[in-house]
Design an enzyme around this catalytic site. Structure first.
Site: not given
Lengths: 211, 283
Positions: B191, B195, B240, B244
Site C-alpha cells: 500500500c 500511498h 476500494r 487496490c
C-alpha cells in the site's frame, strides 16, 4: 561470487529475524490473517497465471527485508541488496542492449498484465508512465518516480549509461536498495526483448524522449 | 476504459486539448491533473448548494428501504442490528467502526457487520449477496452497496473515533499496519508504494498519503461508500481495498476478511478526527 553468497545469507538472516520496526504484529499473526483472507487462491483466480496466485502471498527475502525496514534498510543491508540485485541481471546473448524504442513506448504505455482480470499468457506492459514522465508529449504521467524526460541526452548516450539503464529496469534494486520500482526482469514481468525496447526508449538518440 | 466517459475525463481531455493547442506541453500535465481535480471540486461545490443533487443519495434511499424490509427465514428487517451503539442505533455507528463485537468475537467493519446481521438476525443466506457485493459496470448498485451507504450516511458530519481499546481491535490495527507495508507479488507492491508520500500521482490520479495521520487520510478514508464519477456508481470501502489488491497483482481478497478489516482499522486510525461524509463524490 563469495560476496554474493554472503549477501544472500545476510538478506535471509534479516528477513527471518522478525519485525525490525515498531509495528506490533508478529510475522506469524500476519501470516495467519493472510491465509484466512486469501483462501484457495489458485482455484479462485484464473488458471495458468505465472507466478501462480498462492506463491504471490509468500514474500521472498527482498520483499521481507524491505517490508520490515519500510524501505529504509541499514547501510550494510542496502549494500547487500544492491550486490544481490546486480548479480541477478541476465543480459541478452548477443550483448545488444538497445532494442526498438517504438515498441518501448508501447510497453511504457501498457499497464496490463498479471492482474486477475488480465488475460493469462498475454505479454505484460511496463506501465512506466504510471510513475514517470518519459516522452514529454504524454501528459498523463505519474510522479512517484523521477522524470525521465531527455534521459539519454542528459547522459550523453554513453555505453555505461545504456548498461546501467538495462540493469535498472531488469532489477531496480541494482541501484537503489528497496526501490519502489518493480524488478521487471528478475521477476519475469518483462522479457529480455521488452527490456531492450524500453532501454531504447530512454537511451536511443532517435527516441522522442531525447528530442 | 470507463474513465473516458466520465465527467472528470471530459474536463481533463478538454484541458489537455487546450494546453496542447497553446503549446504548453511542459506545464500541461500539472494543469491537466489539477483541472481534473478542480472539476470534481466544482461538482462538489454545486452539490453543497443543492445536496439532493448527489446521485449517491439514491443508494442511501434504496438502502433505507432494504434495511427496513423483512426477509430471511426469520422474516424480520435489519432494524434491530447492533452496529456497536446498541440494537437499531445507526447514528454515529460508522464513525466508530471497525470495532470488536462480542457476539461474533470478531472485529468488524460496516459491511462485515451487515452480513453478520443478515445471517444472525434475518436468517438470510448471504452467499449470493457476498458474491455480488461489488456491482459491475452498468449494473444497478448491489445490496451491500446500498445498505453500507445508508448505514454510513447516518454518521455524516461526525468525527472519526477509532476504536482501539479492546485487545482484538489493537491486534487488528497492528496487522493492518503491517499489511500496509507488506511488499508482495510479482511487482513488489505494498500500500505504501502508492500511498507513502504526499503530492504524488499515478498518471493523473492524485494519491492520498495514508502512511501518516492528517487531512489527506481524513478526506480519503471517512468518505466511503462514495459515488464515483468514473464509473457512475457507488463503491464501498471493501471494494476500494479489494481493487487496490487487484492492481497490486495479488489474488482476490476475501470480502469482509480479517485482512481487509485490519486495513480499515489502520486507515480509520490515520483518519482520526476526520468528518464522515457519505456518499462522497470521487473520481
Amino acid at each position: 561470487m563469495n560476496k554474493i553468497i554472503i549477501a544472500s545469507a545476510l538478506l535471509a538472516l534479516v528477513a527471518t529475524s522478525g519485525t525490525a520496526l515498531a509495528g506490533g504484529a508478529s510475522p506469524e499473526a500476519v501470516e495467519k490473517v493472510v491465509a484466512s483472507s486469501w483462501k484457495d487462491p489458485n482455484t479462485k483466480n484464473p488458471e495458468g497465471a505465472k507466478p501462480d496466485w498462492a506463491s504471490r502471498l509468500v514474500q521472498d527475502n527482498l520483499q521481507k527485508a524491505c517490508s520490515q525496514t519500510r524501505n529504509q534498510p541499514t547501510k550494510d543491508l542496502a549494500e547487500e541488496i544492491v550486490a544481490d540485485a546486480k548479480a541477478s541481471v541476465k543480459f541478452p546473448e548477443d550483448g545488444k542492449l538497445l532494442g526498438d524504442w517504438k515498441n518501448g513506448e508501447k510497453i511504457a504505455q501498457d499497464g496490463r498484465g498479471q492482474r486477475y482480470n488480465d488475460k493469462v499468457g498475454e505479454p505484460s506492459g511496463g506501465n512506466c508512465y504510471a510513475c514517470h514522465q518519459i516522452d514529454k508529449k504524454e501528459l498523463a504521467y505519474g510522479t512517484i518516480g523521477p522524470s525521465l524526460a531527455e534521459y539519454g541526452k542528459l547522459r550523453d548516450f554513453k555505453d555505461d549509461a545504456v548498461k546501467a539503464t538495462y540493469e535498472k529496469i531488469y532489477n531496480s534494486h541494482s541501484t537503489i536498495a528497496c526501490s519502489n520500482m518493480p524488478r521487471f526482469g528478475a521477476q519475469g514481468i518483462l522479457t529480455i526483448e521488452q527490456i531492450k525496447d524500453v532501454t531504447a526508449l530512454l537511451m536511443d538518440k532517435e527516441s522522442p524522449v531525447n528530442k | 476504459m470507463a474513465f473516458r466517459h466520465s465527467f472528470a475525463a471530459r474536463l481533463a481531455s478538454a484541458a489537455m486539448g487546450l494546453c496542447a493547442a497553446l503549446g504548453l506541453a511542459g506545464l500541461a500535465s500539472e494543469a491537466v491533473a489539477q483541472d481534473a481535480t478542480k472539476g470534481i471540486e466544482e461538482y462538489r461545490k454545486m452539490m453543497a448548494a443543492d445536496p439532493f443533487s448527489n446521485p449517491g443519495l439514491l443508494a442511501v434511499d434504496a438502502g433505507e428501504a432494504l434495511w427496513k424490509t423483512a426477509r430471511g427465514t426469520k422474516n424480520v428487517s435489519l432494524e434491530t442490528c447492533d452496529l456497536g451503539k446498541g440494537p437499531g442505533v445507526l447514528k454515529g455507528a460508522m464513525a466508530e467502526m471497525p470495532r470488536y463485537f462480542a457476539d461474533a468475537d470478531k472485529v468488524m467493519d460496516v459491511e462485515r457487520r451487515i452480513i453478520w446481521c443478515m445471517e444472525n438476525i434475518q436468517g438470510l443466506d448471504t452467499k449470493d449477496i457476498v458474491k455480488k457485493a461489488f456491482s459491475g459496470a452498468g449494473q444497478d448498485n448491489s445490496e451491500m452497496e446500498v445498505l453500507a451507504s445508508y448505514v454510513s450516511a447516518q454518521s455524516n458530519g461526525m468525527p472519526v473515533v477509532p476504536q482501539l481499546s479492546h485487545p482484538k481491535e489493537k491486534e487488528s490495527y497492528d496487522i493492518g499496519e503491517a499489511l500496509f507495508y507488506t511488499r508482495a507479488g510479482p511487482h513488489d507492491f505494498s500500500c505504501q508504494t502508492c500511498h507513502g508520500s504526499s503530492g504524488t500521482r499515478i498518471r493523473l490520479q492524485e494519491l492520498p498519503d495514508l502512511s501518516k495521520p492528517g487531512k489527506e487520510a481524513q478526506a480519503a478514508v471517512a468518505t466511503w461508500p462514495a459515488y464515483r464519477v468514473s464509473t457512475n456508481s457507488i463503491k464501498t470501502m471493501q471494494h476500494r481495498m479489494s481493487d487496490c489488491y487487484r492492481q497490486m497483482r495479488m489474488p482476490k481478497v476475501g470480502f469482509g476478511s480479517d485482512a481487509v478489516t485490519a486495513l480499515v482499522v489502520y486507515l480509520m486510525k490515520q483518519a482520526e478526527g476526520g468528518e464522515v461524509n457519505v456518499p462522497a463524490l470521487k473520481r
